[in-house]
Design a protein around this motif. Structure first.
Motif, PDB file in Angstrom:
ATOM      1  N   SER A   5       0.839  -1.195   0.000  1.00  0.00           N
ATOM      2  CA  SER A   5       0.000   0.000   0.000  1.00  0.00           C
ATOM      3  C   SER A   5       0.876   1.248   0.000  1.00  0.00           C
ATOM      4  O   SER A   5       1.751   1.400   0.856  1.00  0.00           O
ATOM      5  CB  SER A   5      -0.909  -0.007   1.233  1.00  0.00           C
ATOM      6  OG  SER A   5      -1.666   1.183   1.296  1.00  0.00           O
ATOM      7  N   ILE A   6       0.640   2.126  -0.973  1.00  0.00           N
ATOM      8  CA  ILE A   6       1.376   3.389  -1.091  1.00  0.00           C
ATOM      9  C   ILE A   6       0.349   4.513  -0.987  1.00  0.00           C
ATOM     10  O   ILE A   6      -0.537   4.628  -1.837  1.00  0.00           O
ATOM     11  CB  ILE A   6       2.137   3.466  -2.430  1.00  0.00           C
ATOM     12  CG1 ILE A   6       3.070   2.258  -2.574  1.00  0.00           C
ATOM     13  CG2 ILE A   6       2.906   4.777  -2.550  1.00  0.00           C
ATOM     14  CD1 ILE A   6       3.646   2.092  -3.959  1.00  0.00           C
ATOM     15  N   GLU A   7       0.459   5.312   0.049  1.00  0.00           N
ATOM     16  CA  GLU A   7      -0.574   6.313   0.332  1.00  0.00           C
ATOM     17  C   GLU A   7       0.020   7.714   0.370  1.00  0.00           C
ATOM     18  O   GLU A   7       0.814   8.047   1.254  1.00  0.00           O
ATOM     19  CB  GLU A   7      -1.250   6.000   1.674  1.00  0.00           C
ATOM     20  CG  GLU A   7      -1.937   4.641   1.710  1.00  0.00           C
ATOM     21  CD  GLU A   7      -2.526   4.327   3.068  1.00  0.00           C
ATOM     22  OE1 GLU A   7      -2.353   5.153   4.001  1.00  0.00           O
ATOM     23  OE2 GLU A   7      -3.144   3.253   3.209  1.00  0.00           O
ATOM     24  N   GLN A   8      -0.339   8.518  -0.648  1.00  0.00           N
ATOM     25  CA  GLN A   8       0.042   9.941  -0.704  1.00  0.00           C
ATOM     26  C   GLN A   8       1.529  10.166  -0.444  1.00  0.00           C
ATOM     27  O   GLN A   8       1.925  11.054   0.313  1.00  0.00           O
ATOM     28  CB  GLN A   8      -0.807  10.748   0.294  1.00  0.00           C
ATOM     29  CG  GLN A   8      -2.305  10.693   0.014  1.00  0.00           C
ATOM     30  CD  GLN A   8      -2.641  11.259  -1.351  1.00  0.00           C
ATOM     31  OE1 GLN A   8      -2.359  12.418  -1.636  1.00  0.00           O
ATOM     32  NE2 GLN A   8      -3.258  10.435  -2.195  1.00  0.00           N
ATOM     33  N   VAL A   9       2.342   9.347  -1.081  1.00  0.00           N
ATOM     34  CA  VAL A   9       3.788   9.410  -0.845  1.00  0.00           C
ATOM     35  C   VAL A   9       4.406  10.582  -1.601  1.00  0.00           C
ATOM     36  O   VAL A   9       4.143  10.794  -2.788  1.00  0.00           O
ATOM     37  CB  VAL A   9       4.459   8.078  -1.252  1.00  0.00           C
ATOM     38  CG1 VAL A   9       5.965   8.249  -1.446  1.00  0.00           C
ATOM     39  CG2 VAL A   9       4.197   7.027  -0.180  1.00  0.00           C
ATOM     40  N   ALA A  29      -2.262   0.722  -4.682  1.00  0.00           N
ATOM     41  CA  ALA A  29      -2.437  -0.498  -3.896  1.00  0.00           C
ATOM     42  C   ALA A  29      -2.139  -1.686  -4.801  1.00  0.00           C
ATOM     43  O   ALA A  29      -2.741  -1.829  -5.873  1.00  0.00           O
ATOM     44  CB  ALA A  29      -3.855  -0.593  -3.344  1.00  0.00           C
ATOM     45  N   VAL A  30      -1.181  -2.528  -4.390  1.00  0.00           N
ATOM     46  CA  VAL A  30      -0.778  -3.687  -5.171  1.00  0.00           C
ATOM     47  C   VAL A  30      -1.258  -4.946  -4.466  1.00  0.00           C
ATOM     48  O   VAL A  30      -0.952  -5.169  -3.292  1.00  0.00           O
ATOM     49  CB  VAL A  30       0.758  -3.732  -5.347  1.00  0.00           C
ATOM     50  CG1 VAL A  30       1.167  -4.960  -6.159  1.00  0.00           C
ATOM     51  CG2 VAL A  30       1.252  -2.457  -6.036  1.00  0.00           C
ATOM     52  N   ARG A  31      -2.010  -5.759  -5.179  1.00  0.00           N
ATOM     53  CA  ARG A  31      -2.541  -6.985  -4.593  1.00  0.00           C
ATOM     54  C   ARG A  31      -1.460  -8.063  -4.506  1.00  0.00           C
ATOM     55  O   ARG A  31      -0.496  -8.053  -5.271  1.00  0.00           O
ATOM     56  CB  ARG A  31      -3.709  -7.509  -5.436  1.00  0.00           C
ATOM     57  CG  ARG A  31      -4.895  -6.556  -5.516  1.00  0.00           C
ATOM     58  CD  ARG A  31      -6.033  -7.154  -6.313  1.00  0.00           C
ATOM     59  NE  ARG A  31      -5.684  -7.321  -7.710  1.00  0.00           N
ATOM     60  CZ  ARG A  31      -5.843  -6.384  -8.647  1.00  0.00           C
ATOM     61  NH1 ARG A  31      -6.322  -5.186  -8.311  1.00  0.00           N
ATOM     62  NH2 ARG A  31      -5.517  -6.610  -9.904  1.00  0.00           N
ATOM     63  N   GLU A  32      -1.628  -8.984  -3.585  1.00  0.00           N
ATOM     64  CA  GLU A  32      -0.690 -10.094  -3.463  1.00  0.00           C
ATOM     65  C   GLU A  32      -0.705 -10.919  -4.751  1.00  0.00           C
ATOM     66  O   GLU A  32      -1.762 -11.254  -5.284  1.00  0.00           O
ATOM     67  CB  GLU A  32      -1.042 -10.980  -2.270  1.00  0.00           C
ATOM     68  CG  GLU A  32      -0.028 -12.080  -2.022  1.00  0.00           C
ATOM     69  CD  GLU A  32      -0.253 -12.820  -0.721  1.00  0.00           C
ATOM     70  OE1 GLU A  32       0.557 -13.723  -0.415  1.00  0.00           O
ATOM     71  OE2 GLU A  32      -1.232 -12.503  -0.009  1.00  0.00           O
ATOM     72  N   GLY A  33       0.470 -11.249  -5.263  1.00  0.00           N
ATOM     73  CA  GLY A  33       0.570 -12.046  -6.471  1.00  0.00           C
ATOM     74  C   GLY A  33       0.370 -11.271  -7.751  1.00  0.00           C
ATOM     75  O   GLY A  33       0.296 -11.876  -8.831  1.00  0.00           O
ATOM     76  N   GLU A  34       0.323  -9.953  -7.685  1.00  0.00           N
ATOM     77  CA  GLU A  34       0.084  -9.126  -8.865  1.00  0.00           C
ATOM     78  C   GLU A  34       1.417  -8.680  -9.470  1.00  0.00           C
ATOM     79  O   GLU A  34       2.387  -8.438  -8.755  1.00  0.00           O
ATOM     80  CB  GLU A  34      -0.745  -7.902  -8.475  1.00  0.00           C
ATOM     81  CG  GLU A  34      -1.204  -7.058  -9.649  1.00  0.00           C
ATOM     82  CD  GLU A  34      -2.106  -5.901  -9.231  1.00  0.00           C
ATOM     83  OE1 GLU A  34      -2.863  -5.411 -10.077  1.00  0.00           O
ATOM     84  OE2 GLU A  34      -2.048  -5.498  -8.049  1.00  0.00           O
ATOM     85  N   ARG A 185       3.710 -16.791  -8.801  1.00  0.00           N
ATOM     86  CA  ARG A 185       2.777 -15.716  -8.461  1.00  0.00           C
ATOM     87  C   ARG A 185       3.321 -14.810  -7.351  1.00  0.00           C
ATOM     88  O   ARG A 185       2.629 -14.471  -6.401  1.00  0.00           O
ATOM     89  CB  ARG A 185       1.410 -16.288  -8.064  1.00  0.00           C
ATOM     90  CG  ARG A 185       0.731 -17.060  -9.194  1.00  0.00           C
ATOM     91  CD  ARG A 185       0.482 -16.178 -10.407  1.00  0.00           C
ATOM     92  NE  ARG A 185      -0.014 -16.916 -11.549  1.00  0.00           N
ATOM     93  CZ  ARG A 185      -1.282 -16.933 -11.951  1.00  0.00           C
ATOM     94  NH1 ARG A 185      -2.162 -16.197 -11.299  1.00  0.00           N
ATOM     95  NH2 ARG A 185      -1.648 -17.635 -13.000  1.00  0.00           N
ATOM     96  N   LYS A 186       4.577 -14.426  -7.524  1.00  0.00           N
ATOM     97  CA  LYS A 186       5.137 -13.433  -6.609  1.00  0.00           C
ATOM     98  C   LYS A 186       4.496 -12.075  -6.856  1.00  0.00           C
ATOM     99  O   LYS A 186       3.974 -11.812  -7.941  1.00  0.00           O
ATOM    100  CB  LYS A 186       6.650 -13.328  -6.813  1.00  0.00           C
ATOM    101  CG  LYS A 186       7.399 -14.607  -6.500  1.00  0.00           C
ATOM    102  CD  LYS A 186       8.887 -14.406  -6.645  1.00  0.00           C
ATOM    103  CE  LYS A 186       9.608 -15.721  -6.385  1.00  0.00           C
ATOM    104  NZ  LYS A 186       9.317 -16.261  -5.043  1.00  0.00           N
ATOM    105  N   THR A 187       4.552 -11.232  -5.857  1.00  0.00           N
ATOM    106  CA  THR A 187       4.149  -9.845  -6.041  1.00  0.00           C
ATOM    107  C   THR A 187       5.348  -9.114  -6.638  1.00  0.00           C
ATOM    108  O   THR A 187       6.412  -9.056  -6.032  1.00  0.00           O
ATOM    109  CB  THR A 187       3.750  -9.206  -4.702  1.00  0.00           C
ATOM    110  OG1 THR A 187       2.729 -10.010  -4.085  1.00  0.00           O
ATOM    111  CG2 THR A 187       3.230  -7.790  -4.913  1.00  0.00           C
TER     112      THR A 187
END
Length: 259
Positions: A5-9, A29-34, A185-187
């Motif tokens: 999760s990257i929020e207002q960086v 927001a990056v999902r697991e395995g994406e 299926r790594k992130t």
């Protein structure tokens, strides 16, 4: 919950001429395995963002979290591949790969078999006892990828790892990376300035612009997997690359052929 999760960086560097705003209000927001690619021109902050995700650069504002835990340094279970292979010339290729196990406090002997399997998979079987200076640039980068994968990280960060390679080697490594992702299926967060490369590899492409570095669009790539190089010749693939080119042209990053 997003895996990453990257929020207002925000990221600002000081300079004698005043502050340099490298990143502004990055949200993702990056999902697991994406598999997510970050695509943009030089100077848009792609590599800076990846270093922040890796915990190698502190953010100036906002927050990055992995599995809901705010980042306070390099995250556990992370592998990283840089633009340059950064192999140690005085160590053999096998020993360069095994250095990851040493840093993690793992038993070298127990990891030798996995290291050998990875080297074999990436076409380096028989080169285990060679030194980096005896290998081509593409072979060195393959070894660097093996090193990042040795401890089977959940999160794999890649900073333009194929940018300095010739087109044929780049295509070959794109295919192998796609197969590795399909199997594990790594992130993956993958930084590139190659439009076709981003579309070919990704579930989503994050497009960035510069001055300051910011996200301008996130594109879902709805193409079948597993993917083969022939996919790049299809109309569906062409529509994605054309859309990205047109958007970058509207931002003044590329010239539009139609103009």
């Amino acid at each position: 919950m997003a895996y990453l999760s990257i929020e207002q960086v925000r990221k600002t560097y000081g300079s004698p001429r005043g502050p340099v705003h490298a990143l502004k209000d990055i949200g993702l927001a990056v999902r697991e395995g994406e598999f997510v690619s970050i695509l943009g021109p030089s100077g848009c902050g792609k590599s800076t963002l990846l270093k922040c995700i890796a915990g190698l650069e502190p953010v100036s504002g906002g927050q990055i979290a992995v599995q809901g835990r705010p980042l306070k340094g390099p995250p556990e279970d992370m592998g990283i591949v840089f633009q340059r292979d950064v192999l140690l010339d005085w160590r053999t290729i096998l020993d360069n790969v095994l250095i990851t196990a040493e840093f993690a406090g793992l038993n070298r002997a127990a990891m030798r078999e996995r290291a050998g399997q990875l080297l074999q998979r990436f076409g380096l079987g028989g080169f285990e006892n060679r030194h980096p200076w005896e290998l081509s640039g593409g072979m060195r980068q393959r070894a660097a990828i093996c090193r990042a994968l040795l401890c089977d990280p959940k999160l794999l960060l890649m900073d333009e790892p194929f940018g300095a390679l010739d087109a044929m080697t780049r295509d070959d490594l794109n295919l192998e990376l796609a197969r590795i992702w399909q199997d594990t299926r790594k992130t993956v967060v993958f930084v590139t300035h190659g439009i076709a490369e981003a579309v070919f590899l990704s579930d989503r492409v994050v497009m960035m612009d510069r001055n300051p570095g910011r996200v301008v669009e996130v594109i879902d790539i709805d193409l079948p997997r597993p993917r083969h190089l022939a996919l790049r010749e299809t109309p569906e693939f062409g529509r994605y690359t054309a859309h990205i080119r047109h958007l970058f042209a509207s931002l003044g990053v590329l010239k539009d052929d139609a103009s």
